[in-house]
Design a protein around this motif. Structure first.
Motif, PDB file in Angstrom:
ATOM      1  N   LEU A 315       0.851  -1.191   0.000  1.00  0.00           N
ATOM      2  CA  LEU A 315       0.000   0.000   0.000  1.00  0.00           C
ATOM      3  C   LEU A 315       0.889   1.244   0.000  1.00  0.00           C
ATOM      4  N   ILE A 316       0.757   2.037  -1.050  1.00  0.00           N
ATOM      5  CA  ILE A 316       1.592   3.227  -1.176  1.00  0.00           C
ATOM      6  C   ILE A 316       0.950   4.377  -0.413  1.00  0.00           C
ATOM      7  N   ARG A 317       1.684   4.983   0.481  1.00  0.00           N
ATOM      8  CA  ARG A 317       1.147   6.133   1.214  1.00  0.00           C
ATOM      9  C   ARG A 317       1.589   7.444   0.588  1.00  0.00           C
ATOM     10  N   ARG A 318       2.717   7.457  -0.068  1.00  0.00           N
ATOM     11  CA  ARG A 318       3.176   8.675  -0.741  1.00  0.00           C
ATOM     12  C   ARG A 318       3.477   8.340  -2.188  1.00  0.00           C
ATOM     13  N   LEU A 319       2.715   8.978  -3.066  1.00  0.00           N
ATOM     14  CA  LEU A 319       2.748   8.591  -4.469  1.00  0.00           C
ATOM     15  C   LEU A 319       4.142   8.597  -5.108  1.00  0.00           C
ATOM     16  N   PRO A 320       4.995   9.593  -4.819  1.00  0.00           N
ATOM     17  CA  PRO A 320       6.307   9.582  -5.474  1.00  0.00           C
ATOM     18  C   PRO A 320       7.098   8.302  -5.185  1.00  0.00           C
ATOM     19  N   ALA A 321       6.740   7.582  -4.133  1.00  0.00           N
ATOM     20  CA  ALA A 321       7.471   6.351  -3.815  1.00  0.00           C
ATOM     21  C   ALA A 321       7.373   5.350  -4.961  1.00  0.00           C
ATOM     22  N   VAL A 322       6.271   5.374  -5.681  1.00  0.00           N
ATOM     23  CA  VAL A 322       6.104   4.437  -6.801  1.00  0.00           C
ATOM     24  C   VAL A 322       7.255   4.634  -7.786  1.00  0.00           C
ATOM     25  N   GLU A 323       7.567   5.908  -8.007  1.00  0.00           N
ATOM     26  CA  GLU A 323       8.599   6.228  -8.979  1.00  0.00           C
ATOM     27  C   GLU A 323      10.002   5.944  -8.451  1.00  0.00           C
ATOM     28  N   THR A 324      10.213   6.234  -7.152  1.00  0.00           N
ATOM     29  CA  THR A 324      11.571   6.107  -6.636  1.00  0.00           C
ATOM     30  C   THR A 324      11.928   4.681  -6.214  1.00  0.00           C
ATOM     31  N   LEU A 325      10.918   3.821  -6.072  1.00  0.00           N
ATOM     32  CA  LEU A 325      11.196   2.430  -5.688  1.00  0.00           C
ATOM     33  C   LEU A 325      12.250   1.784  -6.578  1.00  0.00           C
ATOM     34  N   GLY A 326      12.207   2.150  -7.866  1.00  0.00           N
ATOM     35  CA  GLY A 326      13.121   1.547  -8.825  1.00  0.00           C
ATOM     36  C   GLY A 326      14.573   1.896  -8.561  1.00  0.00           C
ATOM     37  N   SER A 327      14.814   2.897  -7.711  1.00  0.00           N
ATOM     38  CA  SER A 327      16.196   3.319  -7.464  1.00  0.00           C
ATOM     39  C   SER A 327      16.804   2.663  -6.238  1.00  0.00           C
ATOM     40  N   VAL A 328      16.010   1.860  -5.532  1.00  0.00           N
ATOM     41  CA  VAL A 328      16.488   1.280  -4.276  1.00  0.00           C
ATOM     42  C   VAL A 328      17.750   0.437  -4.493  1.00  0.00           C
ATOM     43  N   THR A 329      18.789   0.719  -3.710  1.00  0.00           N
ATOM     44  CA  THR A 329      20.009  -0.085  -3.804  1.00  0.00           C
ATOM     45  C   THR A 329      20.213  -0.943  -2.558  1.00  0.00           C
ATOM     46  N   TYR A 330      19.566  -0.559  -1.468  1.00  0.00           N
ATOM     47  CA  TYR A 330      19.673  -1.328  -0.224  1.00  0.00           C
ATOM     48  C   TYR A 330      18.275  -1.563   0.334  1.00  0.00           C
ATOM     49  N   ILE A 331      17.976  -2.795   0.692  1.00  0.00           N
ATOM     50  CA  ILE A 331      16.752  -3.039   1.457  1.00  0.00           C
ATOM     51  C   ILE A 331      17.189  -3.519   2.839  1.00  0.00           C
ATOM     52  N   CYS A 332      16.891  -2.711   3.853  1.00  0.00           N
ATOM     53  CA  CYS A 332      17.222  -3.099   5.216  1.00  0.00           C
ATOM     54  C   CYS A 332      15.945  -3.639   5.835  1.00  0.00           C
ATOM     55  N   THR A 333      15.966  -4.906   6.181  1.00  0.00           N
ATOM     56  CA  THR A 333      14.717  -5.504   6.628  1.00  0.00           C
ATOM     57  C   THR A 333      14.816  -6.119   8.014  1.00  0.00           C
ATOM     58  N   ASP A 334      13.691  -6.076   8.708  1.00  0.00           N
ATOM     59  CA  ASP A 334      13.578  -6.811   9.967  1.00  0.00           C
ATOM     60  C   ASP A 334      13.629  -8.288   9.654  1.00  0.00           C
ATOM     61  N   LYS A 335      13.833  -9.086  10.673  1.00  0.00           N
ATOM     62  CA  LYS A 335      13.818 -10.525  10.459  1.00  0.00           C
ATOM     63  C   LYS A 335      12.453 -11.112  10.786  1.00  0.00           C
ATOM     64  N   THR A 336      12.068 -10.936  12.059  1.00  0.00           N
ATOM     65  CA  THR A 336      10.898 -11.670  12.545  1.00  0.00           C
ATOM     66  C   THR A 336       9.627 -11.213  11.833  1.00  0.00           C
ATOM     67  N   GLY A 337       8.975 -12.142  11.175  1.00  0.00           N
ATOM     68  CA  GLY A 337       7.713 -11.826  10.528  1.00  0.00           C
ATOM     69  C   GLY A 337       7.870 -11.344   9.102  1.00  0.00           C
ATOM     70  N   THR A 338       9.016 -10.777   8.764  1.00  0.00           N
ATOM     71  CA  THR A 338       9.213 -10.260   7.421  1.00  0.00           C
ATOM     72  C   THR A 338       9.950 -11.302   6.588  1.00  0.00           C
ATOM     73  N   LEU A 339      11.091 -11.754   7.130  1.00  0.00           N
ATOM     74  CA  LEU A 339      11.836 -12.821   6.459  1.00  0.00           C
ATOM     75  C   LEU A 339      11.385 -14.191   6.969  1.00  0.00           C
ATOM     76  N   THR A 340      10.860 -14.198   8.179  1.00  0.00           N
ATOM     77  CA  THR A 340      10.380 -15.468   8.737  1.00  0.00           C
ATOM     78  C   THR A 340       8.860 -15.410   8.828  1.00  0.00           C
ATOM     79  N   GLU A 341       8.286 -16.563   9.129  1.00  0.00           N
ATOM     80  CA  GLU A 341       6.823 -16.621   9.111  1.00  0.00           C
ATOM     81  C   GLU A 341       6.178 -16.030  10.351  1.00  0.00           C
ATOM     82  N   ASN A 342       6.969 -15.809  11.386  1.00  0.00           N
ATOM     83  CA  ASN A 342       6.454 -15.345  12.664  1.00  0.00           C
ATOM     84  C   ASN A 342       5.444 -16.337  13.244  1.00  0.00           C
ATOM     85  N   ARG A 343       5.646 -17.599  12.893  1.00  0.00           N
ATOM     86  CA  ARG A 343       4.818 -18.646  13.516  1.00  0.00           C
ATOM     87  C   ARG A 343       5.774 -19.472  14.348  1.00  0.00           C
ATOM     88  N   MET A 344       5.912 -19.086  15.591  1.00  0.00           N
ATOM     89  CA  MET A 344       6.954 -19.702  16.406  1.00  0.00           C
ATOM     90  C   MET A 344       6.446 -20.978  17.064  1.00  0.00           C
TER      91      MET A 344
END
Ligand code: ATP
Length: 902
Positions: A315-344
């Protein structure tokens, strides 16, 4: 019922009972639905400003607000009065059609944006008619009972009726950035400043810690925030960098076009063409060739793209993000629930300095108190919905348990080991607690045995945070002195296999009854180490791989143990070297900004970091020129989300504060969704580039044709109506269909687009110039050749060649690099349809007798038509050749940047 105005007795001075009475609400029940509806009518929406969206009629009228269009309509009408009304009607009809087309697009975009806005709208927990439910915040009315907890943004002005360790960040209102503690007591001073009114919560502030309940006393513009609306952060300007740049470019181009049109006008007059005709020609050309609609088209593309993304759970909250997403060089992500299922799930429970505990050990009462290890673990949770029956560990019971997944796993495990939370809580009611925070990484609850003086502390948390406070441990049923180093070593080993490890400890015989609960966190007895499994999401490893081919670095930032973090990172491919160091929060604190800037380049895993560290990491990456996306869910993540180039909040587990600070919300909390969004962002940007390429080239073709004709001794090649027709039909329909172009095969195999790279990079403007010249050469060549051979159809042929070459051009520019045959001729059916429709319309202007009159055309012979088509195809072949050079010889490649490998 009218709530008192500010001059009557202010809410903060009243007792909660008086407030409830005044607002006629029973705090245990809340308002009834009928009463809510009645009050909504009386007080209106709980929004700060009346929605200023344009109605459809204004939007339609705005399409004509362009000065050039108005001048054109005016000129056409004057021309009608003095000459040929048929022409005028046709011109006016085309201009109106054009406006309608623009309106339909803009209306669709507006609707898509409104739908997104509604999805992103904040919600509030209320008690109405005795039931708790979640409602959109704008539905709140005075008298509503709202329930708030850490991470919530206060949705209206509220008088507290109940609070537990509640503190609120009121910077938005008072400028005071330190959280203020709140309670239910009235403040006696009538004119106490906002910051001192401890019984009140104000709209727009956020709950930093604790929880509370209160009665809404003011909504919408009647709130304190409403009164100082000027303090609101102005988020209304959502123009993207691209839109701003294109608007500026458009203004410069307009000057150029008007200059050229003036020359066309003057040379026409000099050659003896009629004044009226030349005026209309120059004006039509200016209207057609000035790409004033480009920024609007971009809004449309971004809005429709955002709508598509929401179907993919972003869900995009700020429209320009649609355009700038393509420039992302780093994705810094949480682990729990994002990379894992969070079903412990509890995988193993080990005795300190011992081996895995048998079920019988877990069920044996502790030597010093009538409770088992499982009992201590389950008491130290905030899980709701636990039942006393042993079936609670089966899958069906999962839905019943509400709470943090780490804790529900513990409760399920405890239930399976005969430790039933509800009955234990009856025997050992909770009398105090020190809640879990990521910073503390542990939690303690304090219980008093019913009818006894004895207090019992139950603690669980990260081993490094619990073990140092323990001086004994439980081994083989006996209490022995603890060997801290050995226990931490053991925890590390468990973590290295990817488990989340919790130490469970207790304390029953230290501290005085009056001591704060924190005192019971000292001198503890370590009971066990619990290892929980949280399986990585299946799609995450693929998504990480996609990132690597797309030139995007994935970085994991977690509060978990470094060994757990490393194990998961290795499993997902985020880290490939098992010996690579993991940067911990503590090590990070020792680095100064410069050293950190060095370090971020090599670090893929950060563990035991506090949310505040995320901001430093983002800053360090940005200082290196990286374009960083960052995920987060908690209150403390908000600054990092705001500061990141793309701040990503969690939709399922995240707080309001994080959501409000973010550019994008992941509705499914899934890492793979981020990568999908980046892909979609790249596709949308590519399509915008295609559109710009198409419009500029075709406009250049029309301008060159009219501009060069007199210098080559040729007559006026096109009439005003031809120009406007091309602008509407050939630019309009297929141009829009370009937005439906699918992502190119290599869209995630090329490096990210540098954020500063202009839209005209990689040869776009050179393309527009040479293709425009080629189109003009073909059209004028046809004209000259037809006149040379005495063909009276020369104007119809010139018109047709130009239109058809625009169609062959669009087929060729569907990809920037790939040949259309490799891409698949039919892979964008909408475009194909638009091209065929345009072709049929063009044929209609030539072969339908009624249209011949309007367009001043003549039916061409089959041979002439075939010749026009063949000539127009040259554009297709030439552009395919250009793409061949791009692929083989690196034409337009930026020598400074790495050439993408296809
Ligand atoms: P990530 O950043 O990957 O999402 P996280 O945010 O879940 O990880 P935290 O929730 O901050 O990390 O947890 C940090 C540590 O605190 C965990 O490794 C665990 O040891 C401990 N912990 C987590 N949840 C609880 C809890 N409910 N009670 C006690 N300790 C906990």
């Amino acid at each position: 019922m009218t709530p008192p105005g500010p001059l009557e007795r202010p809410w903060h001075t009243m007792t909660t009972a008086a407030v409830a009475e005044q607002l006629r609400v029973d705090p245990a029940q809340g308002l009834t639905p009928n009463e809510v509806t009645r009050r909504q009518r009386e007080h209106g929406d709980n929004t700060l400003r009346a929605a200023t969206r344009r109605g459809p009629l204004r939007m339609l009228l705005a399409q004509f607000a362009d000065v050039m269009v108005l001048v054109l309509i005016g000129a056409a009408i004057i021309a009608a009065l003095v000459g040929d009304p048929e022409d005028t009607l046709a011109i006016v009809a085309i201009v109106i059609l054009n406006a309608v087309l623009g309106f339909v697009q803009e209306y669709r975009a507006e609707r898509a944006l409104a739908a997104l806005g509604a999805m992103a709208a904040p919600t509030a927990r209320v008690r109405r008619a005795g039931e708790e439910r979640t409602v959109p915040s704008h539905d709140l009315v005075p008298g509503d009972l709202v329930l708030l907890e850490a991470g919530n943004v206060v949705p209206a002005d509220v008088r507290l009726t109940d609070s537990v360790r509640l503190s609120v960040e009121e910077a938005a209102l008072t400028g005071e950035s330190v959280p203020v503690e709140k309670d239910t007591a009235p403040t006696s001073a009538t004119d106490a400043p906002l910051g001192d009114r401890h019984g009140m919560l104000y709209k727009g502030t956020s709950i930093a810690a604790g929880r509370g309940t209160g009665i809404v006393v003011a909504t919408g513009m009647r709130t304190e925030l409403g009164r100082i609306a000027a303090m609101l952060q102005d988020d209304t300007d959502v123009r993207s960098p691209l839109q701003l740049r294109l608007a500026a470019f458009g203004r410069r181009l307009a000057v150029l076009v008007i200059g050229l049109c003036t020359i066309i006008f003057v040379t026409g007059l000099l050659r003896g063409e009629p004044l009226g005709l030349m005026f209309m020609t120059a004006l039509s050309l200016a209207v057609a060739a000035i790409p004033e609609a480009l920024p609007a088209v971009i809004t449309v593309s971004l809005a429709l793209g955002a709508r598509r993304m929401v179907r993919q759970q972003a869900l995009i909250r700020r429209l320009p993000a649609v355009e700038t997403l393509g420039s992302v060089t780093y994705i810094c992500t949480d682990k729990t629930g994002t990379l894992t299922e969070n079903r412990m799930r509890v995988d193993v429970v080990q005795a300190p300095c011992g081996s895995a505990l048998e079920a019988s050990h877990v069920r044996t009462p502790l030597p010093h108190v009538a409770l088992t290890i499982a009992g201590v673990a389950t008491l130290c949770t905030d899980v709701q919905g636990a039942a006393d029956d042993a079936a609670a560990d089966d899958a069906a019971a999962d839905d019943v348990l509400v709470g943090d997944p780490t804790e529900t796993a513990l409760v399920r495990w405890a239930t399976a080991h005969e430790a039933h939370k509800p009955s234990l809580e009856q025997r050992w009611p909770r009398i105090a607690e020190v809640p879990f925070t990521s910073e503390r990484a542990r939690m303690t609850t304090v219980h008093a045995a019913a009818g006894h003086e004895q207090r019992l502390a139950c603690t669980k948390g990260a081993p490094e945070r619990v073990v140092p406070h323990c001086d004994r441990m439980l081994r083989d049923g006996a209490l022995v002195p603890i060997d801290r180093a050995a226990v931490l070593q053991q925890a590390e080993q468990m973590a290295a296999s990817g488990l989340r490890v919790l130490a469970v400890a207790t304390n029953s015989d230290h501290g005085e009854p009056g001591d704060p609960p924190d005192a019971l966190e000292e001198h503890q007895l370590l009971l066990a180490l619990v290892g929980l499994i949280d399986p990585p999401r299946q799609e995450a490893a693929d998504a990480v791989l996609t990132c690597h081919t797309a030139g995007i670095h994935v970085v994991m930032i977690t509060g978990d143990h470094p060994a757990t973090a490393r194990a998961i990172a290795l499993r997902l491919g985020i880290e490939t070297d098992p010996t690579a160091p993991v940067l911990t929060g503590r090590a990070l604190a020792d680095l100064n900004d410069e050293a950190l800037r060095e370090q971020v380049e090599h670090t893929r895993v950060y563990a035991r970091v506090a949310p505040e560290d995320k901001l430093r990491i983002v800053r360090a990456l940005q200082a290196r020129g990286e374009f960083a996306a960052m995920t987060g869910d908690g209150v403390n993540d908000a600054p990092a989300l705001k500061h990141a180039d793309i701040g990503i909040a969690m939709g399922l587990g995240g707080t309001d504060v994080a959501r409000e600070a973010s550019h994008m919300v992941l509705l499914d909390d899934n890492f793979a969704t981020i990568v999908q969004a980046v892909r979609e962002g790249r596709r949308i940007y590519d399509n915008i580039r295609r559109f710009v390429r198409f419009v500029l080239s075709t406009n250049a073709g029309e301008i060159w044709t009219l501009f060069l004709a007199p210098f080559l001794g040729l007559p006026l090649p096109l009439l005003p109506i031809h120009i406007l027709w091309m602008n509407l039909v050939t630019d309009g329909l297929p141009g829009l269909a370009l937005a439906a172009e699918r992502a190119e095969r290599d869209v995630m195999q090329r490096p990210p687009r540098p954020p500063q790279e202009g839209i005209f990079a990689h040869g776009l403007w050179q393309h527009a110039v040479w293709v425009g010249l080629l189109m003009a050469a073909l059209a004028l060549g046809t004209l000259a050749w037809a006149r040379h051979t005495g063909n009276a159809h020369w104007q119809t042929m010139t018109f047709t060649v130009l239109t058809l070459s625009q169609l062959t051009h669009i087929m060729a520019i569907r990809s920037e690099r790939q040949s259309v045959f490799r891409q698949g001729v039919t892979s964008n059916p909408l475009l194909l349809l638009a091209v065929v429709a345009t072709l049929l319309l063009q044929l209609a202007t030539i072969y339908v007798p009624a249209m011949n009159g309007v367009f001043r055309t003549v039916p061409l012979t089959l041979g002439e038509l075939a010749a026009c088509l063949a000539i127009a195809s040259v554009v297709f072949v030439a552009v395919e050749f250009e793409k061949f050079l791009v692929r083989r010889r690196g034409l337009y490649a930026d020598p400074a940047a790495a050439t993408p490998a296809s």
